[in-house]
Design an enzyme around this catalytic site. Sequence first.
Site, PDB file in Angstrom:
ATOM      1  CG  HIS A  55      82.982 -21.005 123.980  1.00  0.00           C
ATOM      2  ND1 HIS A  55      82.641 -21.881 122.978  1.00  0.00           N
ATOM      3  CD2 HIS A  55      82.452 -19.807 123.607  1.00  0.00           C
ATOM      4  CE1 HIS A  55      81.946 -21.246 122.049  1.00  0.00           C
ATOM      5  NE2 HIS A  55      81.801 -19.986 122.408  1.00  0.00           N
ATOM      6  NE  ARG A  72      76.648 -24.636 113.670  1.00  0.00           N
ATOM      7  CZ  ARG A  72      75.417 -24.437 114.135  1.00  0.00           C
ATOM      8  NH1 ARG A  72      74.427 -25.222 113.737  1.00  0.00           N
ATOM      9  NH2 ARG A  72      75.168 -23.469 114.990  1.00  0.00           N
ATOM     10  CG  ASP A  84      79.321 -16.540 123.516  1.00  0.00           C
ATOM     11  OD1 ASP A  84      80.239 -17.351 123.244  1.00  0.00           O
ATOM     12  OD2 ASP A  84      78.258 -16.483 122.867  1.00  0.00           O
ATOM     13  CG  HIS A 127      77.648 -22.002 123.375  1.00  0.00           C
ATOM     14  ND1 HIS A 127      77.858 -21.071 124.375  1.00  0.00           N
ATOM     15  CD2 HIS A 127      78.128 -21.420 122.256  1.00  0.00           C
ATOM     16  CE1 HIS A 127      78.407 -19.988 123.887  1.00  0.00           C
ATOM     17  NE2 HIS A 127      78.596 -20.168 122.587  1.00  0.00           N
TER      18      HIS A 127
HETATM   19  C1  GA4 Z   1      84.113 -16.747 122.604  1.00  0.00           C
HETATM   20  C2  GA4 Z   1      83.041 -15.792 122.028  1.00  0.00           C
HETATM   21  C3  GA4 Z   1      83.510 -15.089 120.735  1.00  0.00           C
HETATM   22  O1  GA4 Z   1      83.475 -16.014 119.649  1.00  0.00           O
HETATM   23  C4  GA4 Z   1      84.940 -14.514 120.873  1.00  0.00           C
HETATM   24  C5  GA4 Z   1      85.859 -15.702 121.145  1.00  0.00           C
HETATM   25  C6  GA4 Z   1      87.365 -15.421 121.239  1.00  0.00           C
HETATM   26  C7  GA4 Z   1      88.076 -15.709 119.892  1.00  0.00           C
HETATM   27  O2  GA4 Z   1      87.631 -16.564 119.134  1.00  0.00           O
HETATM   28  O3  GA4 Z   1      89.125 -15.087 119.664  1.00  0.00           O
HETATM   29  C8  GA4 Z   1      87.890 -16.303 122.399  1.00  0.00           C
HETATM   30  C9  GA4 Z   1      86.615 -16.875 123.116  1.00  0.00           C
HETATM   31  C10 GA4 Z   1      85.475 -16.031 122.573  1.00  0.00           C
HETATM   32  C11 GA4 Z   1      86.695 -16.807 124.655  1.00  0.00           C
HETATM   33  C12 GA4 Z   1      88.104 -17.052 125.241  1.00  0.00           C
HETATM   34  C13 GA4 Z   1      89.251 -16.629 124.308  1.00  0.00           C
HETATM   35  C14 GA4 Z   1      88.750 -15.529 123.394  1.00  0.00           C
HETATM   36  C15 GA4 Z   1      88.829 -17.445 122.037  1.00  0.00           C
HETATM   37  C16 GA4 Z   1      89.499 -17.737 123.333  1.00  0.00           C
HETATM   38  C17 GA4 Z   1      90.184 -18.851 123.588  1.00  0.00           C
HETATM   39  C18 GA4 Z   1      85.305 -13.662 119.686  1.00  0.00           C
HETATM   40  C19 GA4 Z   1      85.069 -13.814 122.194  1.00  0.00           C
HETATM   41  O4  GA4 Z   1      84.887 -12.628 122.414  1.00  0.00           O
HETATM   42  O5  GA4 Z   1      85.421 -14.715 123.188  1.00  0.00           O
END
Ligand code: GA4
Length: 327
Positions: free
Chosen positions: A198, A265, A200, A255
Amino acid sequence: MVVLSQPTLDLNQYSLLRSTCKPTASFADIPEIDLSDPNAKFHIVKACEEFGFFKLVNHRVPIELMTKLEDESLCFFKLSESEKDKARPPHPLGYGSKNIGSNGDKGWIEYLLINANPLPIFSHDFLCAATEYVTAVKKLSCEVVELIAEGLKMERRNAISKLLNDEKADCCFRVNHYPPCPEMQGLSGRNMIGFGEHTDPQIISILRSNNSTGLQICLRDGAWVSVPPDNGALFVNVGDALQVMTNGRFKSVKHKVVVDPNRERVSMIYFGGPPLSEKITPLPELLEDGEESLYKEFTWWEYKTAAYKSKLADYRLGAFEKSPISS
Ligand code: GA4
């Protein structure tokens, strides 16, 4: 009595999650930025353009702050499932395990996801350690984006940092715990996914991990490489919002994390986002004469809402591009 437990993860649920990448993805030469180097700003800009990712040393966040919070987090993760369950929703904040987001993504992971602005009331010791660490890392994130602004020769050094410093800044913080996955031992050639690929969504993310392998980044040519661990260092990711603010000059880095059969980890990530009402558009001073924005106009709230409806691996910026750009 506190019962120590490993999260009860059923391997069968995860058989589809084995990564197609070899566990031996080669270690990459990640750009290393020394924050005390007077030319750090130029190296940071180059790293953001070429990798969307870099390692930061001499960052002045004391290692004791990191290890203290890591220890507090491990105390939490060692609690029984029923204790940890008390910290579950409101979704998406709080304790989570196996499920990432709410659209079916799964990983060999448990985590704490919290709003960093302000931090919620949690166990007193965890809260103290998290407050200290998040304060330090937030300051650092502002310093990094100010160096980016300088390196990009922008007049307003605070054009980006003011968004992260805003009292309504939408910042969050997560601690990820990837338990070892001994069942994977015999299955050579494949790795279990801890956190799927994914980018961020935010402006910038700052990551620290406990000297363990597992983090992989995708290079511009599509190759996945492992990030060599470094206990004292912090790692910086360009997020989707910064990609837009630089009109695609920086690219947010794809990443993921693969799990080790034998070693746990722990990683702690601070995500710096703007206020929800903020319009995410290319910074005017970065547009050349006649250069147009590659993106439609949208607020951080709109982007975040769309992101939370997406699957982890989706190319989320696609829907916000004026005409499709290859991901
Ligand atoms: C990725 C970055 C952060 O960890 C996060 C993630 C969020 C979650 O874990 O709830 C998301 C992911 C993240 C991107 C797309 C959506 C939302 C899981 C998911 C499938 C907290 C964020 O802001 O976006």
